[in-house]
Design a protein around this motif. Structure first.
Motif, PDB file in Angstrom:
ATOM      1  N   PRO A 312      75.559  36.334  58.938  1.00 19.38           N
ATOM      2  CA  PRO A 312      74.976  36.239  57.599  1.00 19.38           C
ATOM      3  C   PRO A 312      76.032  36.489  56.522  1.00 19.38           C
ATOM      4  CG  PRO A 312      74.408  38.339  58.574  1.00 19.38           C
ATOM      5  CD  PRO A 312      75.114  37.563  59.648  1.00 19.38           C
ATOM      6  N   LEU A 313      75.809  35.925  55.344  1.00 17.12           N
ATOM      7  CA  LEU A 313      76.769  36.082  54.267  1.00 17.12           C
ATOM      8  C   LEU A 313      76.880  37.550  53.867  1.00 17.12           C
ATOM      9  CD1 LEU A 313      76.512  33.014  54.191  1.00 17.12           C
ATOM     10  CD2 LEU A 313      76.418  33.150  51.696  1.00 17.12           C
ATOM     11  N   PRO A 314      78.100  38.030  53.608  1.00 13.81           N
ATOM     12  CA  PRO A 314      78.254  39.431  53.194  1.00 13.81           C
ATOM     13  C   PRO A 314      77.647  39.666  51.819  1.00 13.81           C
ATOM     14  CG  PRO A 314      80.318  38.254  52.930  1.00 13.81           C
ATOM     15  CD  PRO A 314      79.390  37.322  53.644  1.00 13.81           C
ATOM     16  N   SER A 315      77.396  40.925  51.540  1.00 13.54           N
ATOM     17  CA  SER A 315      76.874  41.290  50.224  1.00 13.54           C
ATOM     18  C   SER A 315      77.961  41.094  49.171  1.00 13.54           C
ATOM     19  CB  SER A 315      76.413  42.752  50.235  1.00 13.54           C
ATOM     20  OG  SER A 315      76.015  43.156  48.943  1.00 13.54           O
ATOM     21  N   LEU A 316      77.646  40.298  48.184  1.00 10.48           N
ATOM     22  CA  LEU A 316      78.598  40.019  47.101  1.00 10.48           C
ATOM     23  C   LEU A 316      77.860  40.212  45.775  1.00 10.48           C
ATOM     24  CD1 LEU A 316      80.045  36.782  48.718  1.00 10.48           C
ATOM     25  CD2 LEU A 316      81.334  38.905  48.391  1.00 10.48           C
ATOM     26  N   PRO A 317      77.642  41.465  45.376  1.00  9.86           N
ATOM     27  CA  PRO A 317      76.791  41.735  44.205  1.00  9.86           C
ATOM     28  C   PRO A 317      77.285  41.105  42.908  1.00  9.86           C
ATOM     29  CG  PRO A 317      77.916  43.731  44.961  1.00  9.86           C
ATOM     30  CD  PRO A 317      78.098  42.704  46.020  1.00  9.86           C
ATOM     31  N   TRP A 318      78.616  41.098  42.685  1.00  8.73           N
ATOM     32  CA  TRP A 318      79.105  40.510  41.434  1.00  8.73           C
ATOM     33  C   TRP A 318      78.941  38.991  41.457  1.00  8.73           C
ATOM     34  CZ3 TRP A 318      79.603  42.104  36.768  1.00  8.73           C
ATOM     35  CH2 TRP A 318      80.312  41.345  35.822  1.00  8.73           C
ATOM     36  N   MET A 319      79.206  38.370  42.604  1.00  4.71           N
ATOM     37  CA  MET A 319      78.997  36.938  42.715  1.00  4.71           C
ATOM     38  C   MET A 319      77.531  36.595  42.484  1.00  4.71           C
ATOM     39  SD  MET A 319      79.695  34.281  45.878  1.00  4.71           S
ATOM     40  CE  MET A 319      81.479  34.439  45.887  1.00  4.71           C
ATOM     41  N   ASN A 320      76.632  37.359  43.066  1.00  3.12           N
ATOM     42  CA  ASN A 320      75.199  37.134  42.849  1.00  3.12           C
ATOM     43  C   ASN A 320      74.855  37.222  41.364  1.00  3.12           C
ATOM     44  OD1 ASN A 320      74.690  36.835  45.588  1.00  3.12           O
ATOM     45  ND2 ASN A 320      74.206  38.993  45.890  1.00  3.12           N
ATOM     46  N   ALA A 321      75.446  38.200  40.691  1.00  4.81           N
ATOM     47  CA  ALA A 321      75.182  38.387  39.264  1.00  4.81           C
ATOM     48  C   ALA A 321      75.727  37.212  38.452  1.00  4.81           C
ATOM     49  CB  ALA A 321      75.798  39.703  38.783  1.00  4.81           C
ATOM     50  N   VAL A 322      76.913  36.742  38.819  1.00  7.17           N
ATOM     51  CA  VAL A 322      77.519  35.601  38.132  1.00  7.17           C
ATOM     52  C   VAL A 322      76.631  34.363  38.276  1.00  7.17           C
ATOM     53  CG1 VAL A 322      79.433  33.944  38.258  1.00  7.17           C
ATOM     54  CG2 VAL A 322      79.902  36.402  38.216  1.00  7.17           C
ATOM     55  N   ILE A 323      76.130  34.139  39.486  1.00  2.44           N
ATOM     56  CA  ILE A 323      75.282  32.972  39.737  1.00  2.44           C
ATOM     57  C   ILE A 323      73.995  33.058  38.917  1.00  2.44           C
ATOM     58  CG2 ILE A 323      73.939  31.751  41.500  1.00  2.44           C
ATOM     59  CD1 ILE A 323      76.115  32.662  43.527  1.00  2.44           C
ATOM     60  N   LYS A 324      73.355  34.219  38.909  1.00  4.40           N
ATOM     61  CA  LYS A 324      72.121  34.389  38.134  1.00  4.40           C
ATOM     62  C   LYS A 324      72.371  34.157  36.649  1.00  4.40           C
ATOM     63  CE  LYS A 324      69.785  37.699  41.183  1.00  4.40           C
ATOM     64  NZ  LYS A 324      69.342  39.107  41.333  1.00  4.40           N
ATOM     65  N   GLU A 325      73.471  34.697  36.147  1.00  8.65           N
ATOM     66  CA  GLU A 325      73.766  34.555  34.731  1.00  8.65           C
ATOM     67  C   GLU A 325      74.085  33.092  34.383  1.00  8.65           C
ATOM     68  OE1 GLU A 325      74.458  36.589  30.894  1.00  8.65           O
ATOM     69  OE2 GLU A 325      73.055  36.520  32.580  1.00  8.65           O
ATOM     70  N   SER A 326      74.737  32.400  35.293  1.00  9.81           N
ATOM     71  CA  SER A 326      75.020  30.979  35.064  1.00  9.81           C
ATOM     72  C   SER A 326      73.728  30.167  35.050  1.00  9.81           C
ATOM     73  CB  SER A 326      75.958  30.448  36.148  1.00  9.81           C
ATOM     74  OG  SER A 326      77.192  31.137  36.137  1.00  9.81           O
ATOM     75  N   MET A 327      72.832  30.456  35.976  1.00 10.03           N
ATOM     76  CA  MET A 327      71.566  29.728  36.014  1.00 10.03           C
ATOM     77  C   MET A 327      70.700  30.062  34.805  1.00 10.03           C
ATOM     78  SD  MET A 327      70.483  29.525  40.064  1.00 10.03           S
ATOM     79  CE  MET A 327      70.278  31.302  40.272  1.00 10.03           C
ATOM     80  N   ARG A 328      70.910  31.230  34.227  1.00  6.88           N
ATOM     81  CA  ARG A 328      70.167  31.591  33.013  1.00  6.88           C
ATOM     82  C   ARG A 328      70.661  30.786  31.817  1.00  6.88           C
ATOM     83  NH1 ARG A 328      70.566  34.761  28.451  1.00  6.88           N
ATOM     84  NH2 ARG A 328      72.703  35.420  28.939  1.00  6.88           N
ATOM     85  N   LEU A 329      71.963  30.770  31.597  1.00  9.14           N
ATOM     86  CA  LEU A 329      72.523  30.098  30.427  1.00  9.14           C
ATOM     87  C   LEU A 329      72.581  28.577  30.584  1.00  9.14           C
ATOM     88  CD1 LEU A 329      75.471  32.466  29.442  1.00  9.14           C
ATOM     89  CD2 LEU A 329      73.346  32.092  28.188  1.00  9.14           C
ATOM     90  N   LYS A 330      72.786  28.118  31.797  1.00 10.02           N
ATOM     91  CA  LYS A 330      72.922  26.685  32.035  1.00 10.02           C
ATOM     92  C   LYS A 330      71.996  26.252  33.180  1.00 10.02           C
ATOM     93  CE  LYS A 330      76.291  26.098  29.024  1.00 10.02           C
ATOM     94  NZ  LYS A 330      76.096  25.272  27.788  1.00 10.02           N
ATOM     95  N   PRO A 331      70.696  26.304  32.972  1.00  8.39           N
ATOM     96  CA  PRO A 331      69.769  25.915  34.048  1.00  8.39           C
ATOM     97  C   PRO A 331      69.836  24.415  34.302  1.00  8.39           C
ATOM     98  CG  PRO A 331      68.571  26.245  31.996  1.00  8.39           C
ATOM     99  CD  PRO A 331      69.992  26.667  31.729  1.00  8.39           C
ATOM    100  N   VAL A 332      69.963  24.028  35.542  1.00  7.97           N
ATOM    101  CA  VAL A 332      70.068  22.596  35.835  1.00  7.97           C
ATOM    102  C   VAL A 332      68.711  21.901  35.739  1.00  7.97           C
ATOM    103  CG1 VAL A 332      72.139  22.815  37.244  1.00  7.97           C
ATOM    104  CG2 VAL A 332      69.891  22.978  38.322  1.00  7.97           C
ATOM    105  N   ALA A 333      67.636  22.661  35.716  1.00  8.31           N
ATOM    106  CA  ALA A 333      66.298  22.089  35.543  1.00  8.31           C
ATOM    107  C   ALA A 333      65.611  22.813  34.384  1.00  8.31           C
ATOM    108  CB  ALA A 333      65.480  22.216  36.825  1.00  8.31           C
ATOM    109  N   PRO A 334      65.986  22.510  33.138  1.00  7.46           N
ATOM    110  CA  PRO A 334      65.428  23.239  32.001  1.00  7.46           C
ATOM    111  C   PRO A 334      64.004  22.854  31.653  1.00  7.46           C
ATOM    112  CG  PRO A 334      66.934  21.546  31.230  1.00  7.46           C
ATOM    113  CD  PRO A 334      67.025  21.552  32.724  1.00  7.46           C
ATOM    114  N   GLN A 335      63.527  21.722  32.175  1.00  8.64           N
ATOM    115  CA  GLN A 335      62.185  21.259  31.842  1.00  8.64           C
ATOM    116  C   GLN A 335      61.495  20.689  33.064  1.00  8.64           C
ATOM    117  OE1 GLN A 335      62.277  18.398  28.711  1.00  8.64           O
ATOM    118  NE2 GLN A 335      63.248  19.763  27.233  1.00  8.64           N
ATOM    119  N   ILE A 336      60.170  20.667  33.005  1.00 14.31           N
ATOM    120  CA  ILE A 336      59.370  19.996  34.019  1.00 14.31           C
ATOM    121  C   ILE A 336      58.169  19.385  33.319  1.00 14.31           C
ATOM    122  CG2 ILE A 336      58.050  22.086  34.591  1.00 14.31           C
ATOM    123  CD1 ILE A 336      57.954  21.127  37.470  1.00 14.31           C
ATOM    124  N   TYR A 337      57.742  18.213  33.787  1.00 15.09           N
ATOM    125  CA  TYR A 337      56.655  17.487  33.141  1.00 15.09           C
ATOM    126  C   TYR A 337      55.436  17.470  34.063  1.00 15.09           C
ATOM    127  CZ  TYR A 337      60.833  15.768  30.737  1.00 15.09           C
ATOM    128  OH  TYR A 337      62.020  15.686  30.069  1.00 15.09           O
TER     129      TYR A 337
END
Length: 455
Positions: A312-337
């Motif tokens: 299993p992938l090792p715990s990478l807390p800062w990487m996880n935080a970076v990914i969450k913050e990126s998905m927050r500011l730049k969501p690839v699916a900002p809308q749904i119809y």
């Protein structure tokens, strides 16, 4: 007291078709945020003869997503457009068709299946590292999004079709090139009040047809290859998505090769495009914030033995935080119809069956009520657990129709970031403000080029 849709505020219209002019633009998600600030979290638009409700209230969005698929469905013309293109898979289908397709797709993406698939991911990631080495030696500017698309397309095609396309190691990427003409056209057709493409085929429509035909020919060949493997090898447990679908044909005669192609295309499109765009936005944001980037490199160096991440992938807390913050500011699916399947109420507004609903999934991402200093890229908000609310984000949707590939996507993202920052860094080749957002089902970065260097 209940309000009617006609009583809600509405931005000024432009032309006889109402707000269609704005809906066709690639930055409509940003336009809707501006309108939200001016007209509130519930306002109406007009697309031709239809009135639509825009919903930018986080609580209402969450309730609607939870009520799928029984009370809400995708706007009906989405399924029609995908069916016409021969692509009506798990993303666009509804009702019993969706339930059947969902079971098969989820089976291919279960943690146990991903664990068995992980050695393939490691091999593809090694090849990605070799590609990065070649690019670093060439010292030439490259499209970062295209490089990530090679990587994600290789993983998706291997998982879906049992075929190593080796797009990462080739100079050409015909699959991704063909796919890039698909999403924008589908998005335009789904938003169009009239099916003009049936009367006149534009240059973009012709490129769409040609690209889709190339992919379908390839998929048809792969289906026959997997069918031969099953017949000759007595496969009882499917080893990839196509095998699972072909085996299902024995018990479900209603499942045609057209259905298999449609579901395979859906998996290929979603798996290649969304993950690659998330990766591109993540490294773009890191390139603008060297302290966050350096902290990620330091964390990666603790798990850098020259090989891709293990399972299993090792715990990478800062990487996880970076990914969450990126998905927050730049969501690839900002809308749904969506649309309601019966007359209903949304908040204090009475809505008729079939009324188009535009859910601004990114509504809470930049709201100070949910995120302190919401405009800033600050991954520490997730490690400190202060000033952040995951309940206000919908990076993979929500409810029963939440993206079934989220575990695969997050695994790919982590492995790609680990491979990149283990030995390399990016030097952007343009002013950060010239990198623009383009929304066409997914939100991609435009004009993001960089030189890859060894660190």
């Amino acid at each position: 007291m209940m309000r009617k849709l006609s009583q809600l505020p509405s931005p000024p219209e432009k032309g006889l078709l109402g707000h269609v002019y704005y809906l066709k633009k690639g930055n409509i998600h940003r336009q809707m945020m501006e309108w939200q600030r001016r007209y509130g979290s519930l306002y109406r638009l007009r697309a031709g003869l239809k009135k639509a409700l825009v919903i930018a209230d986080v609580d209402l969005i969450r309730e609607i997503l939870k009520a799928r698929p029984h009370d809400f469905r995708r706007i009906s013309n989405i399924e029609a457009v995908f069916e016409e293109a021969g692509m009506n898979g798990v993303f666009s289908s509804e009702g019993e068709n969706w339930k059947f397709r969902r079971r098969i797709v989820e089976g291919a993406l279960q943690p146990g299946q991903l664990e068995r698939f992980h050695p393939h991911m490691q091999n593809i990631t090694r090849r990605f590292s070799e590609r990065l080495t070649t690019l670093a030696l060439a010292a030439q500017g490259v499209s970062i999004t295209d490089e990530f698309r090679r990587y994600t397309a290789d993983i998706t095609t291997m998982l879906a079709f049992g075929k190593d396309m080796n797009l990462t190691g080739s100079s050409e990427n015909p699959v991704s090139s063909a796919l890039q003409s698909v999403f924008p056209v589908l998005h335009r057709r789904c938003r169009s009040p009239f099916p003009l493409w049936r009367l006149y085929r534009s240059k973009e429509d012709k490129a769409f047809d040609e690209g889709l035909d190339r992919i379908k020919v390839t998929l048809a060949e792969l289906i026959e290859e997997q069918r031969r493997i099953i017949i000759s090898g007595d496969v009882t447990t499917p080893e990839n998505f196509l095998q699972a679908m072909v085996l299902q044909q024995k018990d479900h005669q209603m499942l045609t090769d057209r259905d298999i192609v449609a579901n395979a295309l859906t998996l290929l499109l979603a798996g290649e495009d969304t993950t690659a765009n998330t990766l591109a936005w993540t490294v773009y944001l890191l390139s603008r914030h060297p302290e966050a980037e350096q902290k990620l490199i330091q964390e990666i160096d603790q798990h850098n033995d020259g090989d891709p991440l293990p399972w299993p992938l090792p715990s990478l807390p800062w990487m996880n935080a970076v990914i969450k913050e990126s998905m927050r500011l730049k969501p690839v699916a900002p809308q749904i119809y969506l649309e309601p399947m019966n007359d209903t109420c949304i908040g204090d507004v009475a809505i008729s069956k079939g009324t188009p609903l535009f859910l601004a999934l990114h509504a809470g991402a930049l709201d100070e009520a949910y995120f302190s200093d919401a405009q800033s890229f600050d991954p520490s908000r997730w490690t400190n657990r202060e000033g952040a609310s995951m309940n206000a984000l919908f990076p993979f949707g929500g409810g029963a129709r939440m993206c079934p590939g989220r575990s695969l996507a997050l695994t790919e993202i982590k492995m790609a970031l680990h491979a990149l920052y283990s030995n390399f860094k990016l030097i952007p080749l343009q002013d950060p403000n010239s990198v623009r957002e383009r929304f066409a089902f997914t939100m991609a970065p435009l004009n993001f080029r960089a030189t890859i260097i060894r660190r």
